[in-house]
Design an enzyme around this catalytic site. Structure first.
Site, PDB file in Angstrom:
ATOM      1  CE  LYS A 225      39.656  35.937  44.422  1.00 28.97           C
ATOM      2  NZ  LYS A 225      39.914  36.426  42.973  1.00 28.97           N
ATOM      3  CG  HIS A 249      40.410  37.728  38.680  1.00 27.71           C
ATOM      4  ND1 HIS A 249      41.157  36.540  39.144  1.00 27.71           N
ATOM      5  CD2 HIS A 249      41.442  38.672  39.152  1.00 27.71           C
ATOM      6  CE1 HIS A 249      42.507  36.982  39.255  1.00 27.71           C
ATOM      7  NE2 HIS A 249      42.511  38.082  39.395  1.00 27.71           N
ATOM      8  NE  ARG A 304      38.573  47.128  40.634  1.00 24.85           N
ATOM      9  CZ  ARG A 304      37.972  46.176  39.737  1.00 24.85           C
ATOM     10  NH1 ARG A 304      36.932  45.927  40.250  1.00 24.85           N
ATOM     11  NH2 ARG A 304      38.668  45.762  38.778  1.00 24.85           N
TER      12      ARG A 304
END
Length: 356
Positions: A225, A249, A304
């Site tokens: 990632k 990120h 989020r």
């Protein structure tokens, strides 16, 4: 269930969360250029829909890294969910399972990975930070494999944690029982809390050889990632990775890094079907997901929005958030003339034009 739900959940979370927690979750690194650019980058693409196609029945079924999924909308790894809900990642796992979503559990989970695994009713992977005391990483990886993780996701863009002005450093003062919940059992006898925390910080000496080491330790496929370049994707595959996650990120590491939306096509082209390609960063609607899949992603991960959903509604909020995005994806697929995900390709999208 419309996308207004995500906005309502975000608004509710902002009212409910302690200001320092909200700032920690929401902050980006540096001047937050990447944090701000990530969402609108998806909106820069335009669509070329097909007409007069039979779209009475739309299927979102897919696979990613060999895992069968009901839909391609998963939950990204994020730290310390118990700051948003007392059940933390246990509630997130419950919500992901109810919505049929892939869950990627963070190394920085604030609930034990065994408790989270027991609560998960769907597929889950374990995100890996390689810590300064690699014995800690090895212990966690073995535990994750024993608990049923289907893959490891090695975060490659965090040799050091990015500086964030809104939290006066890298992260807020997370309580010891959150930070060390999965690590205390592996501490050196007599080691102080301060030393335990230091041993658990990221190892900046990590390199490509770590991919094969993790695969050997766990017996699981390893995805990397934080990939934003095609040549990095190729290097990861050649080093043994089973796939990559295109990610900046959440704008929390290197500020002014490219938005994931603008890096995806290059990375997917370089991978060329030799491994899985997932993407996170700024995805907020089914249309964003449609664009990502057309550009070559096998699945996407929500960040989020899941934290806001958790803070505002616990497990049910998480399930509703993922369900809303999946439902919107089905809707826009039909409008674009596609009834299956394999009908989405680069011919469907027009990339943003460079300014000037």
């Amino acid at each position: 269930m419309g996308l207004q739900l995500l906005e309502d959940q975000a608004e509710s979370a902002r009212a409910l969360l302690a200001p320092e927690v909200l700032s920690y979750y929401d902050a980006g690194a540096g001047d937050e250029v990447t944090r701000v650019e990530s969402e609108p980058a998806w909106a820069g693409f335009r669509l070329r829909p097909r007409v007069l196609r039979d779209v009475e029945t739309v299927s979102t079924a897919t696979t990613a890294a060999g895992v069968a999924l009901a839909h391609p909308v998963g939950v990204a790894p994020m730290a310390f969910h118990a700051l948003a809900d007392r059940d933390g990642e246990v509630a997130t796992a419950q919500g992901a399972g109810r919505s049929g979503a892939l869950l990627v559990l963070s190394t920085r989970s604030s609930r034990s990975l065994e408790d989270v695994a027991a609560a998960a009713s769907g597929p889950w992977w374990f995100q890996v930070y390689v810590m300064k005391d690699r014995r800690l990483t090895e212990s966690l990886v073995r535990r994750a494999a024993a608990a049923g993780a289907g893959a490891l996701v090695l975060t490659g863009d965090t040799p050091y944690v990015g500086l964030k002005r809104r939290v006066s450093g890298t992260r807020l003062a997370v309580p010891d029982d959150h930070f060390l919940v999965n690590l205390a059992a592996h501490a050196v006898p007599g080691q102080s809390i301060t030393a335990q925390r230091a041993a658990a910080e990221q190892d900046p000496a990590v390199d490509l050889s770590t991919i094969r080491w993790l695969a050997e330790v766990s017996g699981l496929p390893v995805l990397v990632k934080g990939v934003l370049r095609g040549d990095d994707a190729v290097a990861c595959l050649e080093a043994g990775a089973s796939g990559v996650v295109v990610s900046n990120h959440g704008g929390r590491q290197l500020d002014r890094a490219l938005p994931s939306a603008l890096a995806l096509a290059e990375v997917a082209g370089a991978v060329a079907g030799r491994g899985a390609v997932l993407v996170d960063g700024g995805l907020r609607s089914g249309t964003d997901v449609l664009v990502a899949l057309a550009l070559g992603a096998d699945a996407v991960l929500l960040g989020r929005p899941v934290l806001w959903a958790l803070a505002s509604g616990g497990a049910d909020g998480v399930a509703a958030c993922v369900g809303a995005v999946r439902s919107h994806l089905e809707h826009v697929m039909a409008l674009a003339g596609a009834c299956r995900l394999d009908q989405l390709g680069p011919d469907l999208v027009v990339a943003p034009r460079a300014p000037g």
